[in-house]
Design a protein around this motif. Structure first.
Motif, PDB file in Angstrom:
ATOM      1  N   MET A   1       0.832  -1.192   0.000  1.00  0.00           N
ATOM      2  CA  MET A   1       0.000   0.000   0.000  1.00  0.00           C
ATOM      3  C   MET A   1       0.871   1.248   0.000  1.00  0.00           C
ATOM      4  O   MET A   1       1.862   1.309   0.702  1.00  0.00           O
ATOM      5  N   ASP A   2       0.442   2.242  -0.732  1.00  0.00           N
ATOM      6  CA  ASP A   2       1.208   3.485  -0.694  1.00  0.00           C
ATOM      7  C   ASP A   2       0.821   4.301   0.537  1.00  0.00           C
ATOM      8  O   ASP A   2      -0.149   4.016   1.222  1.00  0.00           O
ATOM      9  N   THR A   3       1.585   5.321   0.812  1.00  0.00           N
ATOM     10  CA  THR A   3       1.406   6.131   2.008  1.00  0.00           C
ATOM     11  C   THR A   3       0.030   6.787   2.058  1.00  0.00           C
ATOM     12  O   THR A   3      -0.596   6.809   3.118  1.00  0.00           O
ATOM     13  N   ALA A   4      -0.458   7.306   0.965  1.00  0.00           N
ATOM     14  CA  ALA A   4      -1.762   7.963   0.950  1.00  0.00           C
ATOM     15  C   ALA A   4      -2.872   6.973   1.290  1.00  0.00           C
ATOM     16  O   ALA A   4      -3.763   7.270   2.089  1.00  0.00           O
ATOM     17  N   GLU A   5      -2.826   5.792   0.689  1.00  0.00           N
ATOM     18  CA  GLU A   5      -3.857   4.794   0.983  1.00  0.00           C
ATOM     19  C   GLU A   5      -3.809   4.388   2.449  1.00  0.00           C
ATOM     20  O   GLU A   5      -4.853   4.261   3.095  1.00  0.00           O
ATOM     21  N   GLN A   6      -2.630   4.178   2.995  1.00  0.00           N
ATOM     22  CA  GLN A   6      -2.496   3.834   4.412  1.00  0.00           C
ATOM     23  C   GLN A   6      -3.097   4.917   5.301  1.00  0.00           C
ATOM     24  O   GLN A   6      -3.827   4.627   6.252  1.00  0.00           O
ATOM     25  N   TYR A   7      -2.787   6.157   4.978  1.00  0.00           N
ATOM     26  CA  TYR A   7      -3.303   7.279   5.756  1.00  0.00           C
ATOM     27  C   TYR A   7      -4.831   7.291   5.753  1.00  0.00           C
ATOM     28  O   TYR A   7      -5.469   7.393   6.799  1.00  0.00           O
ATOM     29  N   PHE A   8      -5.432   7.182   4.573  1.00  0.00           N
ATOM     30  CA  PHE A   8      -6.884   7.278   4.496  1.00  0.00           C
ATOM     31  C   PHE A   8      -7.575   6.054   5.082  1.00  0.00           C
ATOM     32  O   PHE A   8      -8.653   6.174   5.669  1.00  0.00           O
ATOM     33  N   ARG A   9      -6.980   4.883   4.965  1.00  0.00           N
ATOM     34  CA  ARG A   9      -7.542   3.700   5.631  1.00  0.00           C
ATOM     35  C   ARG A   9      -7.507   3.878   7.151  1.00  0.00           C
ATOM     36  O   ARG A   9      -8.467   3.545   7.846  1.00  0.00           O
ATOM     37  N   ALA A  10      -6.400   4.398   7.656  1.00  0.00           N
ATOM     38  CA  ALA A  10      -6.282   4.641   9.100  1.00  0.00           C
ATOM     39  C   ALA A  10      -7.303   5.687   9.546  1.00  0.00           C
ATOM     40  O   ALA A  10      -7.934   5.546  10.605  1.00  0.00           O
TER      41      ALA A  10
END
Length: 140
Positions: free
Chosen positions: A1-10
């Protein structure tokens, strides 16, 4: 997962919004306890029906007595200009409780036209057309 996807999932794991909370509360089995973290005067002025009153400063001392262990918690305070719900969420997290913050807080609950409980009963204001346009849903 890229950083943006990780951020928004969190972000989705730790936030919810007033419409989702309203829908869950209306179901009768929301799967969480809704906690109003505001002070006594604010609680008395109006609150979300079904919420438990537990001001942020009292969470550490009273959460175990008021809320069943392991029960997910959704916290709210005044609104987006207030970080009180964030502070309350920190307190529940310190206790090891699963917790999410309700985005928009009490302000957006009222602005979307949902019922508010007071000591004299339920009341409801008309929905603000900027947050709940008549005849439309955001379909999100």
């Amino acid at each position: 997962m890229d950083t943006a996807e990780q951020y928004f999932r969190a972000k989705l794991a730790f936030h919810t919004d007033v419409t989702d909370v309203h829908t869950a509360m209306e179901s009768g089995e929301p799967g969480f306890v809704l906690v109003d973290s505001r002070g006594v005067d604010s609680w008395r002025a109006g609150r979300i029906p079904g919420a438990v009153h537990l001001p942020t400063d009292d969470i550490a001392a009273h959460a175990e007595r008021l809320l069943p262990a392991g029960t997910p918690v959704v916290v709210y305070c005044w609104g987006p200009g207030c970080n009180g719900a964030t502070r309350a969420a920190v307190e529940f997290a310190r206790l090891g409780r699963p917790v999410r913050e309700m985005l928009g807080g009490f302000e957006y609950w009222v602005r979307e036209g949902f019922a508010v409980e007071t000591d004299t009963g339920l009341t409801r204001r008309p929905a603000d057309p900027l947050t709940a346009p008549p005849g439309m849903t955001c379909a999100c």
